[in-house]
Design a protein around this motif. Sequence first.
Motif, short mmCIF file in Angstrom:
data_model
loop_
_atom_site.label_atom_id
_atom_site.label_comp_id
_atom_site.label_asym_id
_atom_site.label_seq_id
_atom_site.Cartn_x
_atom_site.Cartn_y
_atom_site.Cartn_z
N VAL B 63 -45.50 19.67 -17.89
CA VAL B 63 -45.04 20.86 -17.18
C VAL B 63 -45.41 20.79 -15.70
N GLU B 64 -46.62 20.30 -15.42
CA GLU B 64 -47.05 20.19 -14.02
C GLU B 64 -46.27 19.11 -13.28
N VAL B 65 -46.16 17.95 -13.91
CA VAL B 65 -45.52 16.81 -13.25
C VAL B 65 -44.08 17.13 -12.86
N PHE B 66 -43.38 17.85 -13.73
CA PHE B 66 -41.96 18.09 -13.47
C PHE B 66 -41.67 19.46 -12.88
N ASP B 67 -42.71 20.10 -12.41
CA ASP B 67 -42.54 21.40 -11.79
C ASP B 67 -41.71 21.28 -10.52
N GLY B 68 -40.77 22.17 -10.37
CA GLY B 68 -40.04 22.21 -9.11
C GLY B 68 -38.76 21.44 -9.07
N TYR B 69 -38.47 20.61 -10.05
CA TYR B 69 -37.22 19.86 -10.01
C TYR B 69 -36.08 20.72 -10.57
N GLU B 70 -34.94 20.58 -9.91
CA GLU B 70 -33.77 21.36 -10.32
C GLU B 70 -33.30 20.90 -11.69
N ALA B 71 -33.40 19.59 -11.89
CA ALA B 71 -32.99 19.06 -13.18
C ALA B 71 -33.83 17.83 -13.50
N ILE B 72 -34.11 17.68 -14.77
CA ILE B 72 -34.88 16.53 -15.24
C ILE B 72 -34.02 15.85 -16.29
N VAL B 73 -33.78 14.56 -16.11
CA VAL B 73 -32.86 13.86 -17.01
C VAL B 73 -33.59 12.73 -17.72
N ALA B 74 -33.34 12.61 -19.02
CA ALA B 74 -33.97 11.54 -19.80
C ALA B 74 -32.94 10.84 -20.67
N PRO B 75 -33.02 9.52 -20.79
CA PRO B 75 -32.13 8.81 -21.71
C PRO B 75 -32.70 8.83 -23.13
N SER B 76 -32.98 10.04 -23.61
CA SER B 76 -33.58 10.16 -24.94
C SER B 76 -33.42 11.56 -25.48
N GLY B 77 -32.63 11.68 -26.56
CA GLY B 77 -32.43 12.99 -27.18
C GLY B 77 -33.70 13.51 -27.82
N SER B 78 -34.49 12.63 -28.39
CA SER B 78 -35.66 13.11 -29.12
C SER B 78 -36.72 13.66 -28.16
N CYS B 79 -36.93 13.01 -27.04
CA CYS B 79 -37.94 13.49 -26.10
C CYS B 79 -37.49 14.80 -25.46
N VAL B 80 -36.21 14.89 -25.14
CA VAL B 80 -35.71 16.15 -24.57
C VAL B 80 -35.84 17.27 -25.59
N SER B 81 -35.58 16.96 -26.86
CA SER B 81 -35.75 17.96 -27.92
C SER B 81 -37.16 18.48 -27.96
N MET B 82 -38.09 17.58 -27.81
CA MET B 82 -39.50 17.98 -27.84
C MET B 82 -39.74 19.01 -26.75
N VAL B 83 -39.27 18.69 -25.54
CA VAL B 83 -39.55 19.59 -24.43
C VAL B 83 -38.81 20.90 -24.56
N ARG B 84 -37.54 20.82 -24.91
CA ARG B 84 -36.74 22.05 -24.93
C ARG B 84 -37.02 22.90 -26.15
N GLU B 85 -37.11 22.26 -27.31
CA GLU B 85 -37.18 23.04 -28.55
C GLU B 85 -38.59 23.22 -29.09
N LEU B 86 -39.48 22.26 -28.86
CA LEU B 86 -40.81 22.36 -29.47
C LEU B 86 -41.92 22.74 -28.51
N TYR B 87 -41.69 22.62 -27.21
CA TYR B 87 -42.74 23.04 -26.28
C TYR B 87 -43.09 24.53 -26.46
N PRO B 88 -42.10 25.42 -26.75
CA PRO B 88 -42.47 26.81 -27.02
C PRO B 88 -43.43 26.93 -28.21
N MET B 89 -43.18 26.13 -29.24
CA MET B 89 -44.08 26.16 -30.41
C MET B 89 -45.46 25.66 -30.00
N ALA B 90 -45.49 24.65 -29.14
CA ALA B 90 -46.76 24.11 -28.67
C ALA B 90 -47.53 25.16 -27.87
N ALA B 91 -46.82 25.87 -27.02
CA ALA B 91 -47.48 26.90 -26.21
C ALA B 91 -48.04 28.01 -27.10
#
Lengths: 227, 245, 486
Positions: B63-91
Amino acid sequence: MEAEQGFGLVATAKETILWRIRYATRDVPEEERPEDVSVEREYRKGDEAEREEIVARFAERTAEYEADVHRVGHDELPRTIEEVLKRRDVRRLVIPPYFPREWIPEGLETMHDAARSRLSNKELDESDGVLTGCALGIAQTGTIVLDAGRAQGRRALTLLPDYHLCVVRERQIVGLVPEAFAGLERAVEGEGRAITFVSGPSATSDIELDRVEGVHGPRTLEVLIVG
Amino acid sequence: MRVALFITCFNDTLFPETGRATVEVLERLGVEVDFPYAQTCCGQMHFNTGYQREAIPLVRRFVEVFDGYEAIVAPSGSCVSMVRELYPMAADFAGDGRLAEKVEELGPRVFELSEFLVKKLGVTDVGAYYPHRVTYHPTCHSMRMLKVGDAPLELLRNVRGIDLVELSEAEECCGFGGTFAIKNADTSAAMLSDKIRRVLDTEAEICTAGDNSCLMHIGGGLGRLRTGVETVHLAQILASKAEEG
Amino acid sequence: MKTKPSDAFSPGPTPTFEESAKESLSDSQLRRNLGKATQTIRRKRAVAVDEMPDWEGLREAGRALKERVMRHLDEYLLRLEESVTRAGGKVHWARDAEEANRIISGIAKDNGAEEVVKVKSIATDETKLNEHLEKEGIKAFETDLAELIIQLAGETSSHILVPAIHKNRAEIRELFMERLGAKDLSDSPSDLTEVARLYLREKFLAARVGISGANFAVAETGTVCVVESEGNGRMCTTLPPVLVTLMGIEKVIPAWRDFEVFMQLLPRSSTAERMNPYTSFWTGVSEGDGPREFHLVLMDNGRTDVLADEIGRQTLNCIRCSACLNVCPVYERTGGHAYNSVYPGPIGAILTPQLVGIGDPGPDSLPYASSLCGACYQVCPVKINIPEVLVHLRGKVTRHKQDRGGPRQKLDPENIAMQTAARVFSDPQLYERAQRLARVGQWPFARGGSIGRLPGRLAGWTAVRDLKPIPQQTFREWWKRNRGSV
């Protein structure tokens, strides 16, 4: 193990379970009522189609379950019943209370079930079939609904005989499942009558998933839809 | 437009060519790409295996590292899923309201590559040329969690020279499942065998997908069996141009 | 298939999923039968659901209704008790399996029953009711065709809906000839069914006590509902003079009208039909129609533990349709027995460990019996987010091991690897160093451009897959060299 709360020296099972539930749901605010949990019901409650379409759909979908379905005019009903029973070679026929006399054919051994003279299970088992009306028909699912009421009788009557001939009036047919449950509210809430949904004759798919008709319950279901 | 590249620890170490291809495609479309060096791992492996306490610091870092970027792009569906869908559960797990807010704000800014191209940039033709018979495997995370839909296939269909052939029962999981492939190796292998069979049925030379994790698993099986069929990440196909072929 | 005397709900240690799956994966008959069955039902389900323009609306209503019930379960159960009692039935409460079994055998004994007829009820499998009844001198006859088959074979069910899916017709024919004394029997399904029908009819007509489960029970009216195909449910709940229904406390629904949601969701999700052949709704007792005595046993047996877990609570939404089993790529290949529980498949993987509690390696392995593909969540009619609960339970299992495992746990290779990785990932410099180390350290394993064998726990990977070596340059090294700073 959690402590068992009791109101006396030893808590009853009921008290224990209720205490456990309340402890488990202590995250739910004290003042919240069940109705406060919103339930959105974004599904169809009634069918807007034309009556004829609904009746036709009922006929079609009931037939898909391997039930024999015929549509007859009101005047032809007694004759049709007679022909159908003859074709099926039905001699001993079970009749529920309040079944319209004028529809019962002549020349058959009719076994009337009545509150004061109930047919035994053996008699029901040895009959050739049962003739009833119904409470409702559901077009969406091809379902006949029995509510143990007029012209239907108690549940055993439509369970033990091997053949069930059911008369469904067109006006008894509703379009969608929600309409059926709405229509049965009085029978259930008012009188606590037993309801049975019948969608085709009995079936099983337990042997290699081959759907085989006829385990228990009437193996032959025939339906007459009368206008 | 300026985006941050979220390379994923996996691609960084094992599939750098996918990262290079991702940069190539984005820059070809006029997107400026930054690479924040401070990134390491999104924490998916830990979180999904049950090491949630250990994953929380990784979530905070991300969250800190990618703070401030308009968009963050990854060539990986699973890692993006983690951030978008599971980070709320982690928090929630961390019981940290502030983190929860940050995570909620971060989610909509993170994209898997194909959904970024099609849904955010509105591009379905990236000017690629790849004259090979290719079949596409939709990865579970991209399909079911991110719901990228048809985006990858739309992009592939517009690749010049490609002979795109449909994979049967494509939606069935390949059997990778992260640590599942290790902890339930036999079941994973059984699922892989069916996926390989269907890939071979297409007679494709190449099997592609948006996740190198699945491709490593499928490709590893295809290689062990000496099938001659290879796996190539979607980004690399999209990055291919006429000169390279 | 061997008999499985030990499962999660029996005393004694239970095998892990990995151990059991290894065995069942090599059973080609099972894999063929099960593969064919699940693919068939999947396709049919898709057709049945596609027909419904308001399917998602129904799913959401189903989920919300269940949520409402779970949040106020005590109130709904009290209403249910009141309604059933008013309608002439009797309600009993059972804290656990033993208590439920005792209540049921007590009722059977009070009525002098040495034989009882049963409709399939997974809850009674959970409590091992039949074994208990047998010890009390009461024989319980299973009357679902599949349950009859596995009862005769002395086995356990491998699928919620089609329990004998692991048996083919030739096996069933032999079973019937041997155990039911049937002679000259072909193996056609209709012949086999005829034998079962006649055998069971006698039982139905003679039984003094019928035992069933319940799909739903309505708090408002006291109506109990059994959904079935064969008609044995109607037989058991209508003919015997005494009916006992065992029900998990989570099965209660608020009002009669709420059936309009569940009776649309269940048939299409389970047998992929618009409506199943028979559904029975009875309210207490009816004068002159059906049993003269009705007992409803409300059972906890761990459900309040599931209720207490805010993320796990949604597991109780389950209406036992088995749609999740039919789309699960793991279940399709391993079969139900690999889960060592009366609740197999995706739902079983989350329900079982929550009911029996964390700390037993067998049930603890179940949350890991999944690749987290999410197909189950897609089809669940009451929107249980199974992947979310799986990950949540993996956390509970892991923390339990870490916190209670003692010094040995600290030496667990997986734990060490995870702790190390977490440290490495916490700092870019450590991370980059680890990348370099791995690249150097791989050479003993990399041969001819490929890593053929990984050590220790990782060997499972290279048993069936090649692994290409770690490339000579990481992405970030490339970026640094070619792009300079950020």
